[in-house]
Scaffold this motif. Structure first.
Motif, PDB file in Angstrom:
ATOM      1  N   LYS A   1       0.889  -1.303  -0.078  1.00 23.56           N
ATOM      2  CA  LYS A   1       0.028  -0.070  -0.089  1.00 23.56           C
ATOM      3  C   LYS A   1       0.892   1.481  -0.006  1.00 23.56           C
ATOM      4  N   ASN A   2       1.920   1.444   0.896  1.00 27.86           N
ATOM      5  CA  ASN A   2       2.679   2.559   1.087  1.00 27.86           C
ATOM      6  C   ASN A   2       3.642   2.508  -0.429  1.00 27.86           C
TER       7      ASN A   2
ATOM      8  N   LYS B   1       1.575   4.201  -2.828  1.00 25.53           N
ATOM      9  CA  LYS B   1       1.437   5.637  -2.768  1.00 25.53           C
ATOM     10  C   LYS B   1       2.702   6.437  -3.134  1.00 25.53           C
ATOM     11  N   CYS B   2       3.724   5.741  -2.701  1.00 22.39           N
ATOM     12  CA  CYS B   2       4.898   6.454  -3.213  1.00 22.39           C
ATOM     13  C   CYS B   2       5.161   6.638  -4.706  1.00 22.39           C
ATOM     14  N   LEU B   3       4.695   5.393  -5.446  1.00 23.18           N
ATOM     15  CA  LEU B   3       4.777   5.662  -7.091  1.00 23.18           C
ATOM     16  C   LEU B   3       3.653   6.428  -7.502  1.00 23.18           C
ATOM     17  N   LYS B   4       2.738   6.647  -6.855  1.00 22.20           N
ATOM     18  CA  LYS B   4       1.534   7.390  -7.248  1.00 22.20           C
ATOM     19  C   LYS B   4       2.038   9.047  -7.153  1.00 22.20           C
ATOM     20  N   ILE B   5       2.829   9.412  -6.315  1.00 17.35           N
ATOM     21  CA  ILE B   5       3.325  10.634  -5.978  1.00 17.35           C
ATOM     22  C   ILE B   5       4.132  11.139  -7.242  1.00 17.35           C
ATOM     23  N   ASN B   6       5.036   9.856  -7.528  1.00 18.09           N
ATOM     24  CA  ASN B   6       5.893  10.132  -8.620  1.00 18.09           C
ATOM     25  C   ASN B   6       6.376   8.744  -9.443  1.00 18.09           C
ATOM     26  N   LYS B   7       5.653   8.508 -10.607  1.00 20.44           N
ATOM     27  CA  LYS B   7       5.780   7.250 -11.174  1.00 20.44           C
ATOM     28  C   LYS B   7       7.150   7.054 -11.704  1.00 20.44           C
TER      29      LYS B   7
END
Length: 77
Positions: A62-63, A66-72
């Protein structure tokens, strides 16, 4: 309350020392107390590392997401 950069530095040191529970607690507390600020992707990346090291795969995934969602194009993840 600590600044986001202080929390990131502290979490990095704790993870290097293999104190994953303490790093996780500090990061989650920061997220709980943080309102109306942009969260750095490293917060979620360090949470991913902590949860993964504690064998909590569901929260680790899950985290990381979230990390990748901020910066793919995140070079750290």
């Amino acid at each position: 309350m600590y600044s986001q950069q202080e929390i990131i530095k502290k979490a990095s040191i704790l993870i290097d020392k293999k104190k994953y529970k303490e790093a996780k607690s500090n990061l989650l507390e920061f997220l709980k107390e943080s309102k109306n600020i942009k969260i750095d992707a490293r917060i979620y990346y360090f949470l991913y590392l902590s949860f993964d090291s504690l064998k909590d795969n569901k929260n680790a995934k899950k985290n990381l997401e979230k990390c990748l969602k901020i910066n793919k194009n995140n070079h750290i993840a």
